[in-house]
Design a protein around this motif. Sequence first.
Motif, PDB file in Angstrom:
ATOM      1  N   ASP A   1       0.631  -1.224  -0.087  1.00 38.62           N
ATOM      2  CA  ASP A   1       0.013  -0.147   0.058  1.00 38.62           C
ATOM      3  C   ASP A   1       0.827   1.268   0.180  1.00 38.62           C
ATOM      4  O   ASP A   1       0.574   2.449  -0.538  1.00 38.62           O
ATOM      5  CB  ASP A   1      -0.882  -0.093   1.177  1.00 38.62           C
ATOM      6  CG  ASP A   1      -2.283   0.421   0.837  1.00 38.62           C
ATOM      7  OD1 ASP A   1      -2.652   0.474  -0.304  1.00 38.62           O
ATOM      8  OD2 ASP A   1      -3.012   0.603   2.038  1.00 38.62           O
TER       9      ASP A   1
ATOM     10  N   GLU B   1      -3.028   7.316  -3.172  1.00 37.27           N
ATOM     11  CA  GLU B   1      -2.101   6.689  -2.160  1.00 37.27           C
ATOM     12  C   GLU B   1      -0.759   6.243  -2.673  1.00 37.27           C
ATOM     13  O   GLU B   1      -0.601   5.709  -3.638  1.00 37.27           O
ATOM     14  CB  GLU B   1      -2.902   5.584  -1.269  1.00 37.27           C
ATOM     15  CG  GLU B   1      -4.266   6.213  -0.805  1.00 37.27           C
ATOM     16  CD  GLU B   1      -4.942   4.750  -0.058  1.00 37.27           C
ATOM     17  OE1 GLU B   1      -3.983   4.064   0.505  1.00 37.27           O
ATOM     18  OE2 GLU B   1      -6.111   5.080   0.355  1.00 37.27           O
TER      19      GLU B   1
ATOM     20  N   ALA C   1      -5.049  -0.200  -7.826  1.00 33.88           N
ATOM     21  CA  ALA C   1      -5.851  -0.219  -6.389  1.00 33.88           C
ATOM     22  C   ALA C   1      -6.646  -1.632  -6.567  1.00 33.88           C
ATOM     23  O   ALA C   1      -6.299  -2.249  -5.541  1.00 33.88           O
ATOM     24  CB  ALA C   1      -6.855   0.893  -6.394  1.00 33.88           C
TER      25      ALA C   1
ATOM     26  N   GLU D   1      -9.521  -2.046   4.868  1.00 36.88           N
ATOM     27  CA  GLU D   1      -8.830  -0.758   4.056  1.00 36.88           C
ATOM     28  C   GLU D   1      -9.727  -0.283   2.985  1.00 36.88           C
ATOM     29  O   GLU D   1      -9.519   0.842   2.585  1.00 36.88           O
ATOM     30  CB  GLU D   1      -7.198  -0.945   3.773  1.00 36.88           C
ATOM     31  CG  GLU D   1      -6.519   0.120   3.674  1.00 36.88           C
ATOM     32  CD  GLU D   1      -6.453   0.659   2.320  1.00 36.88           C
ATOM     33  OE1 GLU D   1      -6.198   1.828   2.081  1.00 36.88           O
ATOM     34  OE2 GLU D   1      -6.830  -0.099   1.382  1.00 36.88           O
ATOM     35  N   GLU D   2     -10.162  -1.216   2.331  1.00 36.76           N
ATOM     36  CA  GLU D   2     -10.629  -0.866   0.850  1.00 36.76           C
ATOM     37  C   GLU D   2     -12.340  -1.017   0.964  1.00 36.76           C
ATOM     38  O   GLU D   2     -13.196  -0.232   0.723  1.00 36.76           O
ATOM     39  CB  GLU D   2     -10.183  -1.337  -0.227  1.00 36.76           C
ATOM     40  CG  GLU D   2     -10.668  -1.090  -1.558  1.00 36.76           C
ATOM     41  CD  GLU D   2      -9.957  -1.815  -2.689  1.00 36.76           C
ATOM     42  OE1 GLU D   2     -10.551  -1.750  -3.937  1.00 36.76           O
ATOM     43  OE2 GLU D   2      -8.701  -2.387  -2.440  1.00 36.76           O
TER      44      GLU D   2
END
Length: 260
Positions: free
Chosen positions: A88, A102, A117, A226-227
Motif C-alpha cells: 500500500d 495513495e 488499486a 482498508e478498501e
Amino acid sequence: MTLQVLQTLLLPFLGTVLGSACVFILKHAMSDRLSRALSGFAAGVMVAASVWSLLIPSLEQASQMGAWSFLPAAAGFWLGILFLLLLDRLIPHLHRNAEQAEGPKSRLQRATMLVLAVTLHNIPEGMAVGVVCAGYLAGGSGITPMAAFALALGIAIQNFPEGAIISMPLRAEGVRKSRAFFYGVLSGIVEPLGALLTILAAGFLLPSMPYLLSFAAGAMIYVVVEELIPEMSAGEHSNIGTVFFAVGFTVMMILDVALG
C-alpha cells in the motif's frame, strides 16, 4: 500440476473477465447504491473465505502444537497484514470515489492508478487460492480438491461484480469500452499468476503451510478493512452494504461447508 488444479486457478480470473464484460452490455453508469452493495458482497465473501478456508485449516494443521497451536495462525495473519500495508505504501494507486491517490507520488494516469488499486486487492485472493491448492497437492494437509474449488468459486463469484466495478466507472469517465474491458481484465490477471507463484513457493515451504494459509487470510482481511468496508459505507447513509456483506458471507460459508 493436474488439470483440475489449473482450472481452479483460472476460475477467479474468469469471474473478473465476465464482470469486466458488463461494460459492453450495460448502457448506464453503475449507481452508488449498486456499487455499495457489490462492495459489501465482496467483503462478506472475503471475510468468510479468510475464516473457513484459511484460518481454520491453519489452526487444524498446527493442532499438534497443543496450547500453542494459535501461533502459526497469529504470526502468519500479521505477516499478511504487514505485507499488504507495505504494498500500500510502495505502489501508487487510487481507490474508487477517492480524490487523492495513495502511495508514493506519481504521474500515472487516473485510470492506471484505479487499476493498480484493484490489482492490489486481487493479490491476496490469488495467494489464497494458490496456497490452498498447494496444500491439496502436497497431501496430508487435510485440504481436499473440493475445498480448493469452493474457495476459487467463491472468489470467482465476488470477482464478477469487482470486474464491473473497475470497468464501468472507467467507461463513465470517458474511457473506450474496449480499453475499459482490457483494464478490468488486466487487474484480474494477477490472481492466477499470484496463485501459481504461491504454489511454486509452497513446494519449498511445506512445513510452513499453516503460516502461509494465515498469511493469505491476513492479506485478505487487510483489503476488506482498508478498501471494501469504506467503499460499502461511502456516501449517503444506507444499510445496503451491510446487508450484502451478510449475503456474501453466507454464500461463501455455504460453499466452503457444502463443498469442502
